[in-house]
Scaffold this active site. Sequence first.
Site, PDB file in Angstrom:
ATOM      1  N   GLU A  50       0.873  -1.120  -0.018  1.00 28.60           N
ATOM      2  CA  GLU A  50       0.031   0.061  -0.075  1.00 28.60           C
ATOM      3  C   GLU A  50       0.884   1.269  -0.148  1.00 28.60           C
ATOM      4  O   GLU A  50       0.408   2.421  -0.794  1.00 28.60           O
ATOM      5  CB  GLU A  50      -0.821  -0.038   1.326  1.00 28.60           C
ATOM      6  CG  GLU A  50      -2.085  -0.842   1.111  1.00 28.60           C
ATOM      7  CD  GLU A  50      -3.124  -0.691   0.022  1.00 28.60           C
ATOM      8  OE1 GLU A  50      -3.107   0.639  -0.339  1.00 28.60           O
ATOM      9  OE2 GLU A  50      -4.090  -1.298  -0.357  1.00 28.60           O
ATOM     10  N   GLU A  72       2.028   1.489  -3.680  1.00 30.13           N
ATOM     11  CA  GLU A  72       1.024   1.988  -4.710  1.00 30.13           C
ATOM     12  C   GLU A  72       0.385   3.365  -4.483  1.00 30.13           C
ATOM     13  O   GLU A  72       0.375   4.013  -5.215  1.00 30.13           O
ATOM     14  CB  GLU A  72      -0.251   1.005  -4.268  1.00 30.13           C
ATOM     15  CG  GLU A  72       0.099  -0.329  -4.964  1.00 30.13           C
ATOM     16  CD  GLU A  72      -1.331  -1.368  -4.846  1.00 30.13           C
ATOM     17  OE1 GLU A  72      -1.005  -2.420  -4.976  1.00 30.13           O
ATOM     18  OE2 GLU A  72      -2.131  -0.754  -4.259  1.00 30.13           O
ATOM     19  N   GLU A  73       0.579   3.996  -3.250  1.00 29.34           N
ATOM     20  CA  GLU A  73      -0.074   5.228  -3.126  1.00 29.34           C
ATOM     21  C   GLU A  73       1.034   6.422  -3.020  1.00 29.34           C
ATOM     22  O   GLU A  73       0.663   7.597  -3.467  1.00 29.34           O
ATOM     23  CB  GLU A  73      -0.684   5.478  -1.527  1.00 29.34           C
ATOM     24  CG  GLU A  73      -2.016   4.394  -1.350  1.00 29.34           C
ATOM     25  CD  GLU A  73      -2.718   4.839  -0.116  1.00 29.34           C
ATOM     26  OE1 GLU A  73      -2.366   5.560   0.554  1.00 29.34           O
ATOM     27  OE2 GLU A  73      -3.848   4.069   0.190  1.00 29.34           O
TER      28      GLU A  73
END
Length: 346
Positions: free
Chosen positions: A227, A230-231
Amino acid sequence: MILKSLPKLSLVFSSINNSRYLANATQRFISSRRTTTIITTPTSRVVKIRVKTPVPIRSMSTSPILPQTASEITAEDQVQQVKLLTSTDDHYGGVIVELDQPMDSTTFVSILRASIIHWKQLGKKGVWIKLPIHLVSLAEALVKEGFWYHHAEPKYLMLVYWIPESPNTIPPNATHRVGIGSFVMNEKHEVLVVRENSGLFQGTGVWKFPTGVVDQGEDIYVAAVREVKEETGVDSEFLEVLAFRQSHNSFFEKSDLFFLCMLRPLSSDIQMQNSEIEDAQWMPFVEYAAQPFIQKSDILKYMNDICLAKIDGRYSGYAPISTSSNFSEQQYYLYVNAGDLKRSNS
């Protein structure tokens, strides 16, 4: 031959009246018999199920029984061939059926009913039928036969049925969703934060930790690293689970487990995920913690205190340790207070 099924006779019937009597007696004897349905399974096993319908027989001639006449009267050898659904046993006395071949609803119901009779004779309990999306037309037939929805995935629908009259012990569908929040701090005591352009925080201006949902089959520590990447585009290394929170009725009546994780950054350049993230930056921790939204939230204030205590060396979280199981060759991760465990063992 039919004469083998009759009591032995010591008289020779030579007259027409006597042969008519024998024929009538034979007919009465055969008509009183019950048929046996032979159910053949895909593994060629034979299952006998008694059926109460009398065996249909042909009208018998009044002439003496000849060899060819007797060979025609073989009602008790008549059988009905019925297929069964292919199934595998689960670990709790039930069966699992994975349908694949298309069939019309009438044929399916006939096979389903015969299969349930067979499973009942074997003492089976729960029946799980995995219905792929291309056979969704059979869902209505299953529901009418007493099945109910258990859960659904993108490519199949799972329906279940309880055979015995005892209380149903089929476990419910998954009750929790698992989420993670990633606390990533660099050597300058700056924390990696994002603003979301969707969801509850859309348009609020609140800076928050990168968060997300653990995918099916994904470990918590892997999800936390994924995460963040990805962010924000930042590479990181998982360190510990610092704390977790449980809440209820958070997503379609499901409960939620949220794990606060600490990660070490391995890079610093930010490449934002434009589809979900409005902005991302490295922010001094004190500035992040001073946001009015966070100051009004008890749980976020506790999380901040935990993060600060960890930075100061006054708090130990839970690190993943790879373990094995007696029931599977798959590796599992046990999250433990590794520091205290090491000191205790030494």
